[in-house]
Design a protein around this motif. Structure first.
Motif, short mmCIF file in Angstrom:
data_model
loop_
_atom_site.label_atom_id
_atom_site.label_comp_id
_atom_site.label_asym_id
_atom_site.label_seq_id
_atom_site.Cartn_x
_atom_site.Cartn_y
_atom_site.Cartn_z
N GLY A 37 0.77 -1.22 0.00
CA GLY A 37 0.00 0.00 0.00
C GLY A 37 0.81 1.28 0.00
N GLU A 39 2.13 4.40 -1.27
CA GLU A 39 1.65 5.17 -2.41
C GLU A 39 2.79 5.62 -3.31
OE1 GLU A 39 1.31 9.64 -0.55
OE2 GLU A 39 -0.19 8.16 0.07
N GLU A 40 2.46 5.81 -4.59
CA GLU A 40 3.45 6.28 -5.55
C GLU A 40 3.98 7.65 -5.12
OE1 GLU A 40 3.88 7.12 -10.36
OE2 GLU A 40 1.99 6.38 -9.52
#
Length: 212
Positions: A37, A39-40
């Motif tokens: 999970g 995040e980018e």
């Protein structure tokens, strides 16, 4: 968040403290895969940021990794991850060790480092060419709390280079149980068995806990 006049990417929460581009690619890939999970854009590198120079004067991989991670955390206010890694050769008493990147006298000259190591081991028979890659990965929070994890990849050194991938001593290093050098493995194959992969998968659990 800013520190020491440095602006970091919006939304970034973890900084990888290294200027070695090959190492950065490995660390970003391993950490991103190991932290569910994430995040980018949550992981950034210190390359291009005006962070303070760090004198790596500790006498262990763990000590140098902590020096770099503490410096990056203090400068940016972010969770900071750093590693110190190198090659330990049995017949050289564990050298090059913490001096691996500058074994030939100039930091980061992979070709010269490999040439010198080959010359030093030229008379060493195959059965005594055992070696291991070692990585100490450090995670430091902005409050100064810290954790260090260690990984090792045993193997032996060949007499000539094989493969175009990787960096450092990878073309000379045959991992235990493999018939290809570290430089001949795909990134995923290398991550699965490497010293850095082991250390950073362990660190990733701490990163996930602190980001949750």
């Amino acid at each position: 968040m800013t520190g020491s006049g440095t602006t970091v990417t919006a939304g970034a929460r973890v900084i990888l403290a290294s200027h070695n581009q090959g190492k950065l690619r490995e660390l970003q890939r391993i950490l991103a895969a190991a932290v569910p999970g994430l995040e980018e854009g949550a992981i950034i590198s210190s390359a291009g940021l005006e962070l303070p120079d760090v004198l790596e004067d500790a006498v262990s991989f763990e000590g140098n990794a902590l020096l770099k991670a503490h410096s990056a955390a203090a400068a940016t206010g972010l969770l900071a991850v750093a590693d110190d890694s190198g090659l330990a050769v049995d017949v050289l008493g564990g050298s090059p060790g913490i001096f691996s990147a500058r074994w030939s006298g100039r930091h980061g000259d992979d070709e010269a480092n490999n040439d010198l190591l080959l010359a030093q081991l030229s008379d060493v028979p195959d059965e005594h060419r055992g070696a291991r890659f070692v990585c100490a990965a450090a995670l430091v929070a902005p409050d100064g709390s810290e954790v260090v994890e260690r990984g090792e990849m045993p193997g032996r050194l060949l007499r000539e280079r094989h493969g175009e991938g990787g960096f450092g001593y990878d073309p000379l290093f045959l991992p235990e149980g493999e018939d290809r050098t570290s430089a001949e493995l795909t990134p995923a194959q290398k991550d699965a068995i490497s010293h850095r992969g082991t250390a950073f998968r362990a660190i990733a659990g701490h990163v996930a806990r602190l980001l949750s």
